[in-house]
Design an enzyme around this catalytic site. Structure first.
Site, PDB file in Angstrom:
ATOM      1  N   LYS A  87      -2.243  -5.329   4.719  1.00  0.00           N
ATOM      2  CA  LYS A  87      -2.505  -5.864   6.069  1.00  0.00           C
ATOM      3  C   LYS A  87      -1.649  -7.092   6.400  1.00  0.00           C
ATOM      4  CE  LYS A  87      -7.176  -4.031   6.480  1.00  0.00           C
ATOM      5  NZ  LYS A  87      -8.577  -4.282   6.835  1.00  0.00           N
ATOM      6  N   ASP A 123     -10.331  -4.578  13.307  1.00  0.00           N
ATOM      7  CA  ASP A 123     -11.491  -4.761  12.420  1.00  0.00           C
ATOM      8  C   ASP A 123     -12.621  -5.560  13.099  1.00  0.00           C
ATOM      9  OD1 ASP A 123     -10.719  -3.328  10.160  1.00  0.00           O
ATOM     10  OD2 ASP A 123      -9.632  -5.019   9.284  1.00  0.00           O
TER      11      ASP A 123
END
Ligand code: NAP
Length: 308
Positions: A87, A123
Protein backbone atom coordinates in the site's frame (compact mmCIF):
# COMPACT_ATOMS: atom_id res chain seq x y z
CA UNK A 1 -12.51 -19.98 -37.35
CA UNK A 2 -14.32 -21.96 -40.05
CA UNK A 3 -14.80 -20.85 -43.70
CA UNK A 4 -17.84 -18.75 -42.79
CA UNK A 5 -15.82 -16.82 -40.21
CA UNK A 6 -17.67 -18.33 -37.23
CA UNK A 7 -15.57 -19.16 -34.20
CA UNK A 8 -14.48 -22.77 -33.82
CA UNK A 9 -16.77 -24.14 -31.09
CA UNK A 10 -13.91 -26.12 -29.51
CA UNK A 11 -11.94 -22.91 -28.86
CA UNK A 12 -14.87 -21.29 -27.07
CA UNK A 13 -15.49 -24.48 -25.13
CA UNK A 14 -12.04 -24.30 -23.54
CA UNK A 15 -12.69 -20.83 -22.06
CA UNK A 16 -14.29 -20.66 -18.59
CA UNK A 17 -17.98 -19.75 -18.84
CA UNK A 18 -18.57 -16.06 -19.41
CA UNK A 19 -14.95 -15.21 -20.22
CA UNK A 20 -13.61 -14.28 -23.63
CA UNK A 21 -10.74 -12.43 -25.26
CA UNK A 22 -12.80 -9.28 -24.81
CA UNK A 23 -13.20 -9.67 -21.04
CA UNK A 24 -11.94 -6.71 -18.99
CA UNK A 25 -9.46 -7.81 -16.32
CA UNK A 26 -8.88 -6.35 -12.85
CA UNK A 27 -7.26 -7.99 -9.85
CA UNK A 28 -5.62 -7.79 -6.47
CA UNK A 29 -1.86 -7.60 -5.83
CA UNK A 30 -0.39 -8.68 -2.51
CA UNK A 31 1.74 -11.25 -0.74
CA UNK A 32 0.16 -13.54 0.26
CA UNK A 33 -2.87 -13.16 -1.96
CA UNK A 34 -4.23 -16.67 -2.49
CA UNK A 35 -6.74 -16.37 0.38
CA UNK A 36 -7.87 -12.83 -0.49
CA UNK A 37 -11.65 -12.41 -0.63
CA UNK A 38 -11.31 -9.49 -3.08
CA UNK A 39 -11.74 -11.54 -6.30
CA UNK A 40 -14.87 -13.17 -4.83
CA UNK A 41 -16.30 -9.74 -3.97
CA UNK A 42 -15.37 -8.19 -7.32
CA UNK A 43 -16.62 -11.14 -9.41
CA UNK A 44 -19.89 -11.26 -7.48
CA UNK A 45 -20.37 -7.59 -8.29
CA UNK A 46 -19.53 -8.01 -11.99
CA UNK A 47 -21.98 -10.88 -12.32
CA UNK A 48 -24.77 -8.94 -10.60
CA UNK A 49 -24.02 -5.91 -12.80
CA UNK A 50 -24.01 -8.02 -15.98
CA UNK A 51 -20.48 -6.85 -16.85
CA UNK A 52 -17.97 -8.87 -18.89
CA UNK A 53 -15.25 -8.26 -16.29
CA UNK A 54 -13.17 -10.65 -14.19
CA UNK A 55 -11.00 -10.23 -11.08
CA UNK A 56 -8.06 -12.47 -10.20
CA UNK A 57 -5.30 -12.58 -7.59
CA UNK A 58 -1.72 -11.69 -8.55
CA UNK A 59 0.94 -12.73 -6.01
CA UNK A 60 3.50 -9.90 -6.07
CA UNK A 61 6.52 -9.99 -3.78
CA UNK A 62 7.61 -7.05 -1.65
CA UNK A 63 9.63 -4.61 -3.76
CA UNK A 64 8.01 -5.73 -7.04
CA UNK A 65 4.99 -3.44 -7.08
CA UNK A 66 6.59 -1.13 -9.68
CA UNK A 67 7.06 -4.00 -12.11
CA UNK A 68 3.54 -5.22 -11.45
CA UNK A 69 2.03 -1.80 -12.20
CA UNK A 70 4.06 -1.42 -15.40
CA UNK A 71 3.10 -4.90 -16.56
CA UNK A 72 -0.55 -4.43 -15.67
CA UNK A 73 -0.63 -1.15 -17.58
CA UNK A 74 0.92 -2.78 -20.65
CA UNK A 75 -1.60 -5.62 -20.50
CA UNK A 76 -4.59 -3.28 -20.39
CA UNK A 77 -5.62 -4.24 -16.89
CA UNK A 78 -8.24 -1.71 -15.83
CA UNK A 79 -7.64 -1.60 -12.10
CA UNK A 80 -6.00 -3.30 -9.15
CA UNK A 81 -6.86 -3.69 -5.53
CA UNK A 82 -3.66 -3.29 -3.49
CA UNK A 83 -3.07 -5.12 -0.25
CA UNK A 84 -0.19 -5.97 2.11
CA UNK A 85 2.70 -5.25 1.74
CA UNK A 86 2.31 -2.82 -1.16
CA UNK A 87 0.00 0.00 0.00
CA UNK A 88 2.75 2.51 0.85
CA UNK A 89 4.98 1.57 -2.10
CA UNK A 90 2.14 1.92 -4.61
CA UNK A 91 1.29 5.37 -3.20
CA UNK A 92 4.77 6.47 -4.24
CA UNK A 93 4.59 4.75 -7.65
CA UNK A 94 1.27 5.95 -9.10
CA UNK A 95 1.04 8.88 -11.53
CA UNK A 96 -1.70 10.63 -9.53
CA UNK A 97 -3.32 10.23 -6.11
CA UNK A 98 -6.68 11.25 -4.71
CA UNK A 99 -6.40 13.80 -1.86
CA UNK A 100 -7.17 11.03 0.68
CA UNK A 101 -4.49 8.67 -0.69
CA UNK A 102 -2.12 11.63 -0.65
CA UNK A 103 -2.95 12.43 2.98
CA UNK A 104 -2.50 8.79 4.06
CA UNK A 105 0.52 8.02 1.88
CA UNK A 106 -1.16 4.67 1.22
CA UNK A 107 -3.11 3.33 -1.75
CA UNK A 108 -5.46 0.32 -1.69
CA UNK A 109 -6.79 0.70 -5.22
CA UNK A 110 -5.44 1.87 -8.58
CA UNK A 111 -7.50 2.91 -11.57
CA UNK A 112 -6.20 3.07 -15.17
CA UNK A 113 -7.11 6.44 -16.70
CA UNK A 114 -5.71 7.86 -19.95
CA UNK A 115 -2.68 5.57 -19.80
CA UNK A 116 -1.88 6.52 -16.19
CA UNK A 117 -2.44 4.97 -12.78
CA UNK A 118 -4.53 6.93 -10.30
CA UNK A 119 -4.22 5.77 -6.69
CA UNK A 120 -7.08 5.92 -4.20
CA UNK A 121 -7.72 4.60 -0.71
CA UNK A 122 -11.19 3.19 0.00
CA UNK A 123 -10.43 1.49 3.36
CA UNK A 124 -11.64 4.25 5.70
CA UNK A 125 -14.60 5.36 3.56
CA UNK A 126 -15.46 1.64 3.36
CA UNK A 127 -15.68 1.37 7.14
CA UNK A 128 -17.81 4.52 7.38
CA UNK A 129 -20.13 3.23 4.62
CA UNK A 130 -20.53 -0.07 6.48
CA UNK A 131 -21.39 1.77 9.72
CA UNK A 132 -23.99 3.90 7.91
CA UNK A 133 -25.52 0.93 6.12
CA UNK A 134 -29.22 0.79 6.82
CA UNK A 135 -28.96 3.91 9.01
CA UNK A 136 -27.25 1.96 11.77
CA UNK A 137 -24.56 4.41 12.91
CA UNK A 138 -23.50 7.77 11.52
CA UNK A 139 -20.21 9.10 12.91
CA UNK A 140 -21.33 12.70 12.43
CA UNK A 141 -21.14 14.58 15.77
CA UNK A 142 -20.23 11.36 17.59
CA UNK A 143 -17.21 10.64 19.77
CA UNK A 144 -15.01 7.85 18.40
CA UNK A 145 -12.02 5.96 19.78
CA UNK A 146 -9.61 4.08 17.52
CA UNK A 147 -7.02 1.64 18.89
CA UNK A 148 -3.96 1.43 16.66
CA UNK A 149 -1.65 3.66 14.67
CA UNK A 150 -0.89 1.47 11.65
CA UNK A 151 -2.25 1.55 8.11
CA UNK A 152 -5.80 0.45 8.94
CA UNK A 153 -6.07 2.78 11.94
CA UNK A 154 -4.82 5.76 9.94
CA UNK A 155 -7.38 5.13 7.18
CA UNK A 156 -10.20 4.86 9.73
CA UNK A 157 -9.10 7.95 11.71
CA UNK A 158 -9.04 10.13 8.57
CA UNK A 159 -12.41 8.79 7.40
CA UNK A 160 -14.16 9.31 10.75
CA UNK A 161 -12.95 12.91 10.84
CA UNK A 162 -14.06 13.43 7.23
CA UNK A 163 -17.46 12.00 8.18
CA UNK A 164 -17.88 14.76 10.77
CA UNK A 165 -16.99 12.97 14.02
CA UNK A 166 -17.01 15.33 17.02
CA UNK A 167 -13.85 13.71 18.36
CA UNK A 168 -11.43 10.97 17.27
CA UNK A 169 -9.39 9.65 20.19
CA UNK A 170 -6.36 7.55 19.21
CA UNK A 171 -4.92 4.93 21.56
CA UNK A 172 -1.77 3.13 20.52
CA UNK A 173 1.11 1.21 22.08
CA UNK A 174 3.67 3.55 20.50
CA UNK A 175 2.57 7.02 21.57
CA UNK A 176 4.56 8.87 18.91
CA UNK A 177 2.77 6.89 16.22
CA UNK A 178 -0.55 7.66 17.93
CA UNK A 179 0.22 11.38 17.73
CA UNK A 180 0.98 11.18 14.02
CA UNK A 181 -2.19 9.17 13.39
CA UNK A 182 -4.34 11.55 15.47
CA UNK A 183 -3.01 14.41 13.33
CA UNK A 184 -4.88 12.91 10.37
CA UNK A 185 -8.14 13.87 12.12
CA UNK A 186 -7.12 17.55 12.30
CA UNK A 187 -8.68 19.59 15.12
CA UNK A 188 -10.98 16.73 16.26
CA UNK A 189 -8.09 14.27 16.73
CA UNK A 190 -6.22 13.70 19.99
CA UNK A 191 -4.11 11.02 21.65
CA UNK A 192 -5.93 9.29 24.47
CA UNK A 193 -5.97 6.24 26.69
CA UNK A 194 -8.22 3.19 26.87
CA UNK A 195 -10.01 4.78 29.84
CA UNK A 196 -11.49 7.31 27.38
CA UNK A 197 -13.61 4.51 25.91
CA UNK A 198 -16.70 4.83 28.16
CA UNK A 199 -17.21 8.42 26.93
CA UNK A 200 -17.22 7.38 23.26
CA UNK A 201 -20.06 6.21 21.02
CA UNK A 202 -17.84 4.11 18.76
CA UNK A 203 -14.77 2.00 19.66
CA UNK A 204 -12.72 0.50 16.81
CA UNK A 205 -9.92 -2.01 17.21
CA UNK A 206 -7.42 -1.56 14.36
CA UNK A 207 -4.71 -3.83 15.82
CA UNK A 208 -4.29 -7.60 15.62
CA UNK A 209 -4.97 -7.69 19.40
CA UNK A 210 -8.12 -9.43 20.46
CA UNK A 211 -7.90 -12.25 17.94
CA UNK A 212 -7.15 -15.73 19.23
CA UNK A 213 -3.62 -16.59 20.33
CA UNK A 214 -2.06 -13.25 19.42
CA UNK A 215 -4.08 -11.73 22.25
CA UNK A 216 -2.49 -14.04 24.82
CA UNK A 217 0.57 -12.57 26.43
CA UNK A 218 2.35 -12.71 29.74
CA UNK A 219 1.65 -14.94 32.69
CA UNK A 220 -0.20 -14.01 35.85
CA UNK A 221 0.87 -15.06 39.33
CA UNK A 222 -1.15 -18.24 38.88
CA UNK A 223 0.97 -19.05 35.81
CA UNK A 224 -2.06 -18.72 33.48
CA UNK A 225 -1.91 -16.59 30.37
CA UNK A 226 -4.31 -13.66 30.35
CA UNK A 227 -5.74 -11.90 27.31
CA UNK A 228 -4.33 -8.55 26.23
CA UNK A 229 -7.35 -6.57 25.08
CA UNK A 230 -7.39 -3.54 22.74
CA UNK A 231 -9.66 -1.96 25.38
CA UNK A 232 -10.56 -3.73 28.63
CA UNK A 233 -14.12 -5.03 28.10
CA UNK A 234 -15.04 -3.62 31.54
CA UNK A 235 -14.65 -0.16 29.95
CA UNK A 236 -17.24 -0.99 27.29
CA UNK A 237 -20.80 0.15 28.03
CA UNK A 238 -24.27 -0.87 26.88
CA UNK A 239 -25.32 0.54 23.50
CA UNK A 240 -21.83 1.47 22.34
CA UNK A 241 -20.86 0.42 18.83
CA UNK A 242 -17.74 -1.76 18.96
CA UNK A 243 -15.96 -2.79 15.74
CA UNK A 244 -13.01 -5.18 15.46
CA UNK A 245 -11.38 -4.81 12.04
CA UNK A 246 -10.30 -8.45 12.30
CA UNK A 247 -12.68 -10.89 10.56
CA UNK A 248 -10.96 -14.23 11.17
CA UNK A 249 -12.34 -15.45 13.51
CA UNK A 250 -15.74 -13.94 12.70
CA UNK A 251 -16.29 -13.23 16.39
CA UNK A 252 -13.07 -12.39 18.24
CA UNK A 253 -12.86 -12.97 22.01
CA UNK A 254 -12.87 -9.16 22.41
CA UNK A 255 -16.07 -8.82 20.35
CA UNK A 256 -17.69 -11.56 22.43
CA UNK A 257 -16.65 -9.85 25.68
CA UNK A 258 -17.96 -6.47 24.45
CA UNK A 259 -21.22 -8.09 23.35
CA UNK A 260 -21.67 -9.56 26.82
CA UNK A 261 -21.50 -5.99 28.19
CA UNK A 262 -24.37 -4.92 25.90
CA UNK A 263 -22.35 -3.32 23.08
CA UNK A 264 -23.48 -3.57 19.46
CA UNK A 265 -20.58 -5.46 17.89
CA UNK A 266 -19.33 -5.93 14.34
CA UNK A 267 -16.24 -7.45 12.76
CA UNK A 268 -14.13 -6.24 9.82
CA UNK A 269 -16.26 -7.80 7.09
CA UNK A 270 -18.19 -4.55 6.67
CA UNK A 271 -15.02 -2.60 5.90
CA UNK A 272 -13.88 -5.35 3.55
CA UNK A 273 -17.15 -5.39 1.58
CA UNK A 274 -17.62 -1.64 1.35
CA UNK A 275 -14.00 -0.83 0.44
CA UNK A 276 -14.37 -3.34 -2.41
CA UNK A 277 -17.70 -1.79 -3.45
CA UNK A 278 -16.06 1.64 -3.67
CA UNK A 279 -13.30 0.11 -5.82
CA UNK A 280 -15.92 -1.36 -8.18
CA UNK A 281 -17.46 2.10 -8.56
CA UNK A 282 -14.03 3.68 -9.16
CA UNK A 283 -13.26 1.16 -11.93
CA UNK A 284 -16.66 0.94 -13.66
CA UNK A 285 -18.26 4.31 -12.91
CA UNK A 286 -21.35 2.41 -11.77
CA UNK A 287 -22.94 1.83 -8.39
CA UNK A 288 -21.82 -1.46 -6.86
CA UNK A 289 -24.37 -4.14 -5.85
CA UNK A 290 -23.41 -4.00 -2.16
CA UNK A 291 -26.11 -6.41 -0.94
CA UNK A 292 -24.99 -9.13 -3.38
CA UNK A 293 -21.40 -8.58 -2.22
CA UNK A 294 -22.48 -8.89 1.43
CA UNK A 295 -24.28 -12.13 0.62
CA UNK A 296 -21.13 -13.53 -1.03
CA UNK A 297 -18.97 -13.15 2.09
CA UNK A 298 -21.50 -13.63 4.88
CA UNK A 299 -21.20 -17.36 4.30
CA UNK A 300 -17.41 -17.48 3.95
CA UNK A 301 -16.83 -15.24 6.99
CA UNK A 302 -19.02 -17.47 9.15
CA UNK A 303 -20.42 -16.62 12.57
CA UNK A 304 -23.45 -14.49 13.41
CA UNK A 305 -24.51 -11.45 11.41
CA UNK A 306 -21.39 -9.27 11.75
CA UNK A 307 -23.14 -6.08 10.74
CA UNK A 308 -23.63 -3.23 13.16
P1 NAP B 1 -0.09 -2.43 10.96
O1 NAP B 1 0.10 -1.29 10.03
O2 NAP B 1 1.00 -3.43 11.14
O3 NAP B 1 -0.41 -1.80 12.42
C1 NAP B 1 -0.61 -2.63 13.52
C2 NAP B 1 -1.04 -1.79 14.73
O4 NAP B 1 -1.30 -2.70 15.80
C3 NAP B 1 0.01 -0.82 15.23
O5 NAP B 1 -0.63 0.33 15.69
C4 NAP B 1 0.67 -1.59 16.38
O6 NAP B 1 1.16 -0.75 17.40
C5 NAP B 1 -0.50 -2.36 16.92
N1 NAP B 1 -0.06 -3.60 17.59
C6 NAP B 1 0.43 -4.72 16.99
N2 NAP B 1 0.74 -5.65 17.92
C7 NAP B 1 0.45 -5.09 19.13
C8 NAP B 1 0.57 -5.54 20.47
N3 NAP B 1 1.02 -6.76 20.77
N4 NAP B 1 0.17 -4.71 21.47
C9 NAP B 1 -0.30 -3.47 21.20
N5 NAP B 1 -0.43 -2.98 19.93
C10 NAP B 1 -0.05 -3.79 18.92
O7 NAP B 1 -1.39 -3.27 10.59
P2 NAP B 1 -2.72 -2.75 9.86
O8 NAP B 1 -2.59 -2.95 8.41
O9 NAP B 1 -3.04 -1.40 10.37
O10 NAP B 1 -3.80 -3.83 10.36
C11 NAP B 1 -4.29 -3.81 11.69
C12 NAP B 1 -5.44 -4.82 11.82
O11 NAP B 1 -6.54 -4.43 10.99
C13 NAP B 1 -5.05 -6.23 11.40
O12 NAP B 1 -5.59 -7.15 12.33
C14 NAP B 1 -5.69 -6.41 10.04
O13 NAP B 1 -6.05 -7.75 9.80
C15 NAP B 1 -6.93 -5.53 10.17
N6 NAP B 1 -7.39 -4.99 8.87
C16 NAP B 1 -8.66 -5.24 8.48
C17 NAP B 1 -9.14 -4.73 7.28
C18 NAP B 1 -10.57 -4.99 6.84
O14 NAP B 1 -10.90 -4.74 5.68
N7 NAP B 1 -11.41 -5.45 7.71
C19 NAP B 1 -8.29 -3.95 6.46
C20 NAP B 1 -6.98 -3.71 6.90
C21 NAP B 1 -6.54 -4.24 8.10
P3 NAP B 1 2.59 0.02 17.28
O15 NAP B 1 2.34 1.24 16.47
O16 NAP B 1 2.95 0.31 18.68
O17 NAP B 1 3.53 -0.95 16.60
Amino acid sequence: MDKTGAMDATVGARLPPGLSAATTVVGVIGDPVAHSLSPLLHNTAFEAMGLDWVSVGFPVRSGRAGGALAGAGALGIRGLSVTMPHKDAVAALVDRRTPLADQLGAVNCVIREDGEWRGDNTDGPGLVASLRRGGRFDPEDRRCLVVGGGGAARAVIAALAAAGAAEVVVVNRTRERAARAAGLAGPVGRVGVAEDAPGCDLVVNATPLGMGETSLAGSGEDGKQSPVWPVDPDLIRRGQVVVDLVYHPAVTPWMAAAGERGAVVANGVGMLVHQAALQITAWTGQEAPVEAMWAAVDGSAGGPDPRV
